[in-house]
Scaffold this motif. Structure first.
Motif, short mmCIF file in Angstrom:
data_model
loop_
_atom_site.label_atom_id
_atom_site.label_comp_id
_atom_site.label_asym_id
_atom_site.label_seq_id
_atom_site.Cartn_x
_atom_site.Cartn_y
_atom_site.Cartn_z
N ALA A 1 0.23 -1.05 -0.22
CA ALA A 1 0.13 0.42 0.15
C ALA A 1 1.16 1.45 -0.01
O ALA A 1 0.29 2.42 -0.42
CB ALA A 1 -0.81 0.11 1.39
N TYR A 2 2.18 0.96 0.90
CA TYR A 2 3.35 2.55 1.08
C TYR A 2 4.23 2.22 -0.38
O TYR A 2 5.08 2.91 -0.32
CB TYR A 2 3.46 2.77 1.49
N ALA A 3 3.77 1.28 -1.11
CA ALA A 3 5.67 1.02 -2.24
C ALA A 3 5.92 2.53 -2.98
O ALA A 3 7.07 2.35 -2.73
CB ALA A 3 4.75 0.15 -3.06
N ASP A 4 4.72 3.30 -3.02
CA ASP A 4 5.22 4.10 -3.68
C ASP A 4 5.44 5.48 -3.51
O ASP A 4 6.04 6.52 -3.34
CB ASP A 4 3.87 5.16 -4.55
N ALA A 5 4.77 5.60 -2.16
CA ALA A 5 5.66 6.28 -1.02
C ALA A 5 7.52 6.20 -0.77
O ALA A 5 7.59 6.68 -0.65
CB ALA A 5 4.51 6.00 0.29
N LYS A 6 7.40 5.00 -0.37
CA LYS A 6 8.86 4.63 -0.27
C LYS A 6 9.18 4.87 -1.32
O LYS A 6 10.72 5.03 -1.47
CB LYS A 6 9.18 2.58 -0.34
N GLU A 7 9.16 4.98 -2.81
CA GLU A 7 9.93 5.07 -4.05
C GLU A 7 10.43 6.42 -4.16
O GLU A 7 11.02 6.43 -3.82
CB GLU A 7 9.12 4.60 -4.76
N LEU A 8 9.32 7.24 -3.57
CA LEU A 8 9.48 8.83 -2.88
C LEU A 8 10.34 9.54 -2.19
O LEU A 8 11.19 10.36 -3.09
CB LEU A 8 8.06 9.94 -3.39
N ALA A 9 10.28 8.98 -1.17
CA ALA A 9 11.69 9.07 -0.25
C ALA A 9 12.55 8.38 -0.90
O ALA A 9 13.69 9.14 -0.44
CB ALA A 9 10.54 7.47 0.96
#
Length: 165
Positions: free
Chosen positions: A128-136
């Motif tokens: 669910a937070y894969a996109d947030a991880k990639e952004l970070a």
């Protein structure tokens, strides 16, 4: 969307009393655990460095990334109170596991990953937070600015057991 579906499924199978959101002023226990009105709440699908954990700062030094994650979470929550947590389940330590939101609607769990103060714990979040991880990662935010050990690996190493991640 997957997170919303799994949260909805969890809410459907628990008694209505347990499914009620918990709302109040959150006290930070560590980078992925808060307390509201005496109830310990583990943030669902994220894993923050442990308070004793250190990470590389990207310039050859280290910093207490677990301590820093807790401080950053406290600042983030203080900007818009109260915090509302939606029940997902209870963990083996009897903590409530939740997705939490500030008064302004910001998703606390997502922010932790996006800001680099936690990682997406895919085992539980189902990405669910894969996109947030990639952004970070792309911004070199928080723990992503230098070398670090995944929190679940650091805990396992310290306890001399096999990692659960």
């Amino acid at each position: 969307m997957t997170s919303a579906l799994s949260l909805g499924a969890a809410l459907a199978i628990v008694p209505s009393v347990a499914a009620e959101p918990i709302t109040g002023r959150a006290s930070v226990i560590d980078g992925d655990t808060i307390d509201i009105r005496g109830e310990r709440i583990r943030l669902h699908g994220v894993d923050a460095p442990e308070s004793w954990q250190t990470c590389g700062d990207g310039a050859g030094g280290t910093y207490r990334c677990g301590h820093q994650a807790a401080l950053e979470l406290d600042k983030f929550l203080a900007e818009s109170r109260p915090t509302r947590c939606e029940f997902a389940e209870r963990d083996r330590y009897r903590r409530i596991v939740s997705v939490c939101f500030r008064a302004d609607g910001r998703d606390v769990n997502r922010w932790l990953v996006e800001s680099g103060n936690a990682v997406d714990w895919e085992r539980y979040s189902r990405g669910a937070y894969a996109d947030a991880k990639e952004l970070a990662k792309s911004r070199g935010a928080g723990i992503w600015r230098g070398r670090f050990q995944m929190p679940c690996q650091a805990r396992a190493e310290r306890a001399r057991r096999k990692p659960s991640c």
